[in-house]
Scaffold this motif. Structure first.
Motif, PDB file in Angstrom:
ATOM      1  N   SER A 135      17.272  73.709  79.944  1.00 28.16           N
ATOM      2  CA  SER A 135      17.004  75.079  79.381  1.00 28.16           C
ATOM      3  C   SER A 135      15.874  74.995  78.276  1.00 28.16           C
ATOM      4  O   SER A 135      16.133  74.218  77.268  1.00 28.16           O
ATOM      5  N   ALA A 136      14.734  75.531  78.511  1.00 22.62           N
ATOM      6  CA  ALA A 136      13.730  75.745  77.459  1.00 22.62           C
ATOM      7  C   ALA A 136      14.054  76.410  76.153  1.00 22.62           C
ATOM      8  O   ALA A 136      13.522  76.331  75.166  1.00 22.62           O
ATOM      9  N   GLU A 137      15.290  77.191  76.383  1.00 22.60           N
ATOM     10  CA  GLU A 137      15.777  77.972  75.307  1.00 22.60           C
ATOM     11  C   GLU A 137      17.146  77.978  75.136  1.00 22.60           C
ATOM     12  O   GLU A 137      18.150  78.160  76.205  1.00 22.60           O
ATOM     13  N   PHE A 138      17.720  77.769  73.937  1.00 26.31           N
ATOM     14  CA  PHE A 138      19.158  78.212  73.632  1.00 26.31           C
ATOM     15  C   PHE A 138      19.289  78.903  72.532  1.00 26.31           C
ATOM     16  O   PHE A 138      18.915  78.437  71.233  1.00 26.31           O
ATOM     17  N   LEU A 139      19.673  80.072  72.469  1.00 24.00           N
ATOM     18  CA  LEU A 139      19.767  81.109  71.287  1.00 24.00           C
ATOM     19  C   LEU A 139      21.005  80.986  70.860  1.00 24.00           C
ATOM     20  O   LEU A 139      21.674  81.929  71.250  1.00 24.00           O
ATOM     21  N   LEU A 140      21.366  80.074  70.049  1.00 29.45           N
ATOM     22  CA  LEU A 140      22.858  79.765  69.735  1.00 29.45           C
ATOM     23  C   LEU A 140      23.442  80.795  68.734  1.00 29.45           C
ATOM     24  O   LEU A 140      24.579  81.281  68.929  1.00 29.45           O
ATOM     25  N   GLY A 141      22.517  81.242  67.715  1.00 23.60           N
ATOM     26  CA  GLY A 141      23.320  81.930  66.645  1.00 23.60           C
ATOM     27  C   GLY A 141      23.921  80.849  65.528  1.00 23.60           C
ATOM     28  O   GLY A 141      23.916  79.928  66.174  1.00 23.60           O
ATOM     29  N   PRO A 142      24.313  81.670  64.581  1.00 23.19           N
ATOM     30  CA  PRO A 142      25.089  80.801  63.528  1.00 23.19           C
ATOM     31  C   PRO A 142      26.240  80.051  64.100  1.00 23.19           C
ATOM     32  O   PRO A 142      26.909  80.439  64.555  1.00 23.19           O
ATOM     33  N   HIS A 143      26.269  78.852  63.698  1.00 23.96           N
ATOM     34  CA  HIS A 143      27.434  77.864  64.046  1.00 23.96           C
ATOM     35  C   HIS A 143      28.724  78.056  63.285  1.00 23.96           C
ATOM     36  O   HIS A 143      29.763  77.977  63.812  1.00 23.96           O
ATOM     37  N   LEU A 144      28.587  78.189  61.893  1.00 27.75           N
ATOM     38  CA  LEU A 144      29.931  78.345  60.926  1.00 27.75           C
ATOM     39  C   LEU A 144      30.978  79.003  61.370  1.00 27.75           C
ATOM     40  O   LEU A 144      32.253  78.392  61.922  1.00 27.75           O
ATOM     41  N   GLU A 145      30.836  80.192  61.410  1.00 27.40           N
ATOM     42  CA  GLU A 145      31.827  81.222  61.721  1.00 27.40           C
ATOM     43  C   GLU A 145      32.452  80.747  63.143  1.00 27.40           C
ATOM     44  O   GLU A 145      33.504  81.040  63.497  1.00 27.40           O
ATOM     45  N   ASN A 146      31.767  80.740  64.049  1.00 28.56           N
ATOM     46  CA  ASN A 146      31.955  80.354  65.592  1.00 28.56           C
ATOM     47  C   ASN A 146      32.927  79.077  65.509  1.00 28.56           C
ATOM     48  O   ASN A 146      33.859  79.264  66.187  1.00 28.56           O
ATOM     49  N   ASN A 147      32.468  77.997  64.646  1.00 24.05           N
ATOM     50  CA  ASN A 147      33.355  76.726  64.899  1.00 24.05           C
ATOM     51  C   ASN A 147      34.751  77.186  64.265  1.00 24.05           C
ATOM     52  O   ASN A 147      35.551  76.334  64.875  1.00 24.05           O
ATOM     53  N   LEU A 148      34.779  77.770  63.136  1.00 25.55           N
ATOM     54  CA  LEU A 148      35.925  78.156  62.620  1.00 25.55           C
ATOM     55  C   LEU A 148      36.844  78.862  63.255  1.00 25.55           C
ATOM     56  O   LEU A 148      38.166  78.491  63.441  1.00 25.55           O
ATOM     57  N   ILE A 149      36.288  79.726  64.206  1.00 21.27           N
ATOM     58  CA  ILE A 149      37.189  80.684  65.286  1.00 21.27           C
ATOM     59  C   ILE A 149      37.688  79.595  66.407  1.00 21.27           C
ATOM     60  O   ILE A 149      38.722  79.643  66.606  1.00 21.27           O
ATOM     61  N   ASN A 150      36.675  78.688  66.798  1.00 21.96           N
ATOM     62  CA  ASN A 150      37.209  77.774  67.762  1.00 21.96           C
ATOM     63  C   ASN A 150      38.144  76.769  67.448  1.00 21.96           C
ATOM     64  O   ASN A 150      38.955  76.302  68.258  1.00 21.96           O
ATOM     65  N   LEU A 151      37.905  76.276  66.231  1.00 22.55           N
ATOM     66  CA  LEU A 151      38.963  75.337  65.523  1.00 22.55           C
ATOM     67  C   LEU A 151      40.280  76.052  65.417  1.00 22.55           C
ATOM     68  O   LEU A 151      41.354  75.275  65.205  1.00 22.55           O
ATOM     69  N   GLY A 152      40.034  77.344  65.111  1.00 20.87           N
ATOM     70  CA  GLY A 152      41.443  77.995  64.659  1.00 20.87           C
ATOM     71  C   GLY A 152      41.714  77.695  63.315  1.00 20.87           C
ATOM     72  O   GLY A 152      42.848  77.870  62.896  1.00 20.87           O
ATOM     73  N   LEU A 153      40.418  77.569  62.419  1.00 12.82           N
ATOM     74  CA  LEU A 153      40.627  77.375  60.933  1.00 12.82           C
ATOM     75  C   LEU A 153      40.145  78.468  60.211  1.00 12.82           C
ATOM     76  O   LEU A 153      40.025  78.175  58.824  1.00 12.82           O
ATOM     77  N   TYR A 154      39.688  79.478  60.848  1.00 12.92           N
ATOM     78  CA  TYR A 154      39.149  80.663  60.014  1.00 12.92           C
ATOM     79  C   TYR A 154      40.029  81.040  58.737  1.00 12.92           C
ATOM     80  O   TYR A 154      39.408  80.988  57.617  1.00 12.92           O
ATOM     81  N   GLU A 155      41.183  81.159  58.826  1.00 11.80           N
ATOM     82  CA  GLU A 155      42.199  81.831  57.941  1.00 11.80           C
ATOM     83  C   GLU A 155      41.918  80.493  56.895  1.00 11.80           C
ATOM     84  O   GLU A 155      42.067  80.925  55.721  1.00 11.80           O
ATOM     85  N   ASP A 156      42.369  79.473  57.204  1.00  5.72           N
ATOM     86  CA  ASP A 156      42.658  78.380  56.278  1.00  5.72           C
ATOM     87  C   ASP A 156      41.290  78.404  55.300  1.00  5.72           C
ATOM     88  O   ASP A 156      41.355  78.048  54.131  1.00  5.72           O
ATOM     89  N   VAL A 157      40.227  78.164  55.905  1.00  7.69           N
ATOM     90  CA  VAL A 157      39.048  77.780  55.412  1.00  7.69           C
ATOM     91  C   VAL A 157      38.811  79.240  54.479  1.00  7.69           C
ATOM     92  O   VAL A 157      38.138  79.126  53.204  1.00  7.69           O
ATOM     93  N   ARG A 158      38.897  80.426  54.905  1.00 11.32           N
ATOM     94  CA  ARG A 158      38.718  81.618  54.242  1.00 11.32           C
ATOM     95  C   ARG A 158      39.532  81.629  52.957  1.00 11.32           C
ATOM     96  O   ARG A 158      38.967  81.746  51.861  1.00 11.32           O
ATOM     97  N   ARG A 159      40.478  81.232  53.048  1.00 10.97           N
ATOM     98  CA  ARG A 159      41.580  81.159  52.014  1.00 10.97           C
ATOM     99  C   ARG A 159      41.076  79.946  50.695  1.00 10.97           C
ATOM    100  O   ARG A 159      41.133  79.939  49.560  1.00 10.97           O
ATOM    101  N   THR A 160      40.795  78.747  51.380  1.00 20.01           N
ATOM    102  CA  THR A 160      40.215  77.669  50.666  1.00 20.01           C
ATOM    103  C   THR A 160      38.805  78.214  49.833  1.00 20.01           C
ATOM    104  O   THR A 160      38.847  77.806  48.636  1.00 20.01           O
TER     105      THR A 160
END
Ligand code: GL9
Length: 832
Positions: free
Chosen positions: A86-111
């Motif tokens: 694909s000539a285009e990949f409109l990914l958007g920000p990574h950080l929050e998405n990765n936290l959700i997919n990792l299941g680490l959102y809450e831990d990292v927020r607290r950290t």
């Protein structure tokens, strides 16, 4: 140093199961170490960006083990890999998405909190990679998310544009473009692979020769060569170990060129060459339909396709694979025609570079490629002047002629004497100036061709690709688009996600069919109350952002009526404006008119050279200026143009919508995906029978959808019979008054010229039939108003929309691609 090494090791050690179990203490230590060792700061001296970078690296560390294991898997010869070009990949920000997919959102927020940091502020710091224009690029990003979530071995291949889609500013009501410097502060999500490079050739000539076995061969003697360097970004699935890879290519100068120039003392020549080479991946073309005739654009396409195919061939050979079985290891999907030159390039690699004969090479090629078409607009069908094409790619031109010769033989065989058909189907348009037709190349060189919604696929078969459908119906299939519920519900709408999970558990995130179980709560008043509370909260958040970005105050208790998408005449943002002006006129005529309080929100970028689209932006802002300050209106109507609509701020927009505007002229919007994002977040849709609207309405129920307007068939037959917009104008006094408001200069300080191009185009051409649909649109809007006044009814409809949107998850779409086109199976990744 030792301490740091231990921290890293332990991070990897605990990466077992679907999520990381790294302790809060471990996260905190890793974060602090990145502030110090990676960013080179003491905590006190760290800037906001240092802190964001350190957090991003902390999270990236958590991905790495999965990533490396997944890449090892990709290197197994017994599995089949999806390769999404694909000539285009409109990914958007990574950080929050990765936290959700990792299941680490809450831990990292607290950290972060324990470190005295607000995680939202750090999220804000991330520059999104805007490597796409709109729906097509965002679809590619959703598909990468689903491929990983479904544990499908896959790679995305594309271009690492140094400047992505421009940033939009609104100045005095006009769009102003600024370069998008997304890499300015560094990109912690990519890993440069300077050892993975390929040479890509351009220009020159070809030359026949005899190989050792005395066979006729051709070699390409290029005029110049550019180097492609790989940059890899991890794409983690939701709560799985699969972490696929997006490989984007950056163009650089080939060293040898520089040396040659240096040797003859031509320092400037050497530097010029470097600059020239690097130009190829400098900037994303900001058009939303193909750019005809721009050499650099064609160079971009070939550049990334050639790098990607060379990479696949290298990987396959490394595995000891026999190229005649290449298609059992790679399924390559062409995201529109932008990478279609890949058909000729794979033939060149197989035949010229690897000594295969034509027939087996052609079989491999056809079995490897699938082609997705994304548009019906005839002006958007990509074609390249033969002179330009042959000048840049003399060998590919020959290959395309040969493909065409053999193909047209087949056509003549099947349809003897039908030379009109031969001319229509040829890969070369010879009706005037000669062009290479990229969609024809893609069709002929693929085993599967798909549209992106039922209606779109049907129209492809009946119209745009009719001859191809007649000749090879078995290739054609539909794959209705989908969007990822991770980014567009879980990440964007945490309030709604919590409410849903509280009722039916969290499995809906990867199996959205389960949202159906919400249906049994529609009559529960407490649940409906909660539902409204969540929506109100989201509207307040958006209202705050609107105030920040535009200075406009909006009332969160008014109906939020939203249209966000690229600006295009066929999408008819100006039809929406006509409705606003009609309501305004009613108020002006009778200030006591009982209008339902509404906030009309628009957002979207116009291609910088698209005159009409830019004028529509100006019109929206001009109407906003008048309506928002009129004391007769008294705040009951507000109009907002939200500047710089992108993936990052989309997160605040979709969840805040009550009403989603999907009002394109029937038959023009291939699918739309914004329509899905809104509806999944509980907005009701006002829309035409176009693209995926048709299927959304089928799913949510006709009674929960505000339908209006001509059908695609009506549009065609009106056009055939000579559409007269003036007739609609003459017979509708309200429409006349609306048009009169605009042309009188009422919204332009008396300037009657400013909007005359728009008005004239509507009255005398109206290609997209706004005037024909105006009356029906007004009626549907009246029904919307009525429904909204009954909040219990509205909430019910909203809940049912969400409950019935499971089909539009990109997981469903990807499962269909896997089964019908790619023939691939999930391969779970283990971390041992
Ligand atoms: C598009 C279609 O116009 C949309 O209707 C469709 O939903 C998407 C994804 O399939 O593809 N084709 C296209 O060229 N664009 C689309 O959005 N344009 C942009 O991406 C700007």
């Amino acid at each position: 140093m030792v301490k740091r090494f231990e921290a890293r090791q332990s991070a990897a050690d605990v990466c077992v199961g679907g999520r990381s179990d790294m302790s809060l203490e471990g996260l905190r230590r890793t974060f602090r170490e990145h502030v110090f060792y990676t960013q080179g700061r003491f905590p006190m001296g760290a800037s906001r960006n240092d802190l964001y970078m350190a957090l991003a690296y902390t999270v990236r560390d958590q991905l790495l083990h999965r990533w490396i294991r997944t890449v090892e898997q990709l290197g197994r010869e017994d599995i089949k890999i999806v390769s999404y070009l694909s000539a285009e990949f409109l990914l958007g920000p990574h950080l929050e998405n990765n936290l959700i997919n990792l299941g680490l959102y809450e831990d990292v927020r607290r950290t972060a909190e324990e470190e005295g940091l607000d995680i939202q502020v750090l999220f804000d710091q991330e520059e999104e990679p805007g490597l796409g224009n709109g729906g097509l690029g965002r679809l590619a990003a959703c598909y990468l998310d689903s491929l990983a979530t479904l544990e499908i071995p896959a790679m995305g291949y594309g271009i690492r544009y140094e400047f992505g889609i421009f940033d939009q500013e609104i100045r005095d009501g006009w769009q102003v473009e600024h370069t998008d410097q997304w890499l300015r502060l560094g990109n912690p999500w990519e890993i440069a692979r300077p050892e993975i490079t390929y040479h890509v050739n351009f220009g020159g000539r070809t030359e026949p020769y005899e190989d050792e076995q005395g066979r006729y061969r051709v070699r390409w003697i290029p005029y110049r060569t550019v180097k492609g360097v790989a940059y890899d970004t991890p794409i983690l699935g939701y709560r799985v170990n699969t972490c696929n890879l997006l490989r984007l290519w950056k163009a650089e100068a080939v060293e040898s060129f520089e040396f040659e120039a240096f040797n003859v003392g031509d320092y400037y020549g050497a530097v010029d060459q470097k600059i020239y080479s690097e130009n190829i991946t400098k900037v994303l073309y900001p058009n939303d339909e193909p750019i005809q005739g721009k050499q650099l654009r064609l160079e971009q396409q070939y550049f990334f396709v050639s790098c990607s195919l060379q990479d696949m061939v290298r990987i396959y050979k490394l595995l000891g694979g026999d190229l005649s079985r290449f298609s059992s290891h790679f399924a390559i999907q062409l995201n529109d025609t932008h990478p279609a030159i890949g058909v000729a390039e794979l033939m060149r690699l197989l035949v010229d570079e690897n000594g295969m004969d034509w027939e087996p090479a052609w079989e491999v090629t056809c079995n490897t490629f699938g082609y997705t078409n994304h548009t019906l607009l005839p002006e958007a069908l990509e074609k390249w002047p033969v002179d330009l094409f042959a000048g840049l790619f003399p060998r590919h031109m020959e290959i395309i002629y040969e493909i065409n010769r053999r193909f047209l033989d087949e056509v003549r065989n099947r349809f003897p004497g039908d030379e009109d058909r031969v001319a229509r189907m040829s890969l070369i348009d010879e009706s005037g100036e000669r062009y290479v037709r990229m969609a024809h190349l893609a069709c002929v060189g693929s085993h599967a061709v798909n549209g992106v919604a039922e209606l779109h696929t049907r129209l492809l078969k009946e119209e745009v690709l009719r001859d191809f459908y007649e000749m090879m119906p078995e290739k054609f299939n539909n794959k209705t688009n989908g969007v990822t519920p991770r980014r567009f519900v879980v990440l964007s709408n945490p309030g709604l996600s919590r409410l849903i999970t509280g009722k039916i558990g969290e499995t809906w995130v990867s199996r959205p069919e389960e949202l159906r179980r919400l249906e049994k709560f529609v009559d529960d008043p407490a649940f409906r109350e909660e539902w409204r509370r969540v929506k109100l909260e989201n509207k307040k958040n958006l209202a705050r952002l609107i105030r920040e970005r535009t200075g406009i105050e909006v009332d969160p208790s008014s109906m939020f009526d939203i249209q966000v998408k690229r600006l295009h005449e066929y999408k008819r943002q100006h039809l929406n404006v006509l409705h606003i002006i009609a309501l305004y006129n009613r108020i002006k005529q009778d200030p006591a008119y009982d209008v339902c309080p509404r906030t009309f929100i628009f957002g979207g970028k116009a291609a910088p050279g698209y005159f009409m689209a830019k004028r529509i932006i100006k019109l929206i802002n001009s109407v906003a200026d008048v309506v928002n300050h009129d004391s007769d209106v008294n705040g009951r109507l507000k109009v907002v143009f939200f500047p710089d609509f992108n993936v990052k701020n989309a997160k605040f927009i979709y969840p805040a919508a009550d009403l989603s505007e999907q009002i394109s002229t029937a038959g023009k919007e291939a699918s739309g995906t914004g329509n899905m994002k809104f509806s999944m977040n509980g907005a009701l849709t006002i829309g035409t029978l176009d693209g995926a609207n048709v299927e959304i309405r089928e799913e949510v129920g006709a009674e929960n959808f505000f339908l209006f307007g001509l059908t695609a068939e009506d549009v065609t037959s009106l056009q055939k019979n000579g559409y007269q917009p003036m007739e609609y104008y003459r017979s509708n006094p309200e429409l006349q008054a609306v048009i009169e408001r605009i042309s009188s200069g009422y919204f332009s300080n008396g300037d009657q010229e400013l909007f005359s191009p728009l008005v004239d185009s509507l009255l005398f051409h109206d290609t997209f039939m706004l005037l024909a649909d105006f009356g029906a649109y007004m009626d549907a809007q009246r029904q919307v108003e009525e429904a909204y006044r009954d909040q219990e009814r509205w909430t019910r409809m909203s809940i049912l929309n969400v409950a019935r949107m499971g089909k539009f998850s990109s997981d469903r779409a990807i499962r269909e691609y896997c089964k019908d086109i790619w023939k691939v199976e999930p391969v779970p990744v283990t971390l041992e």
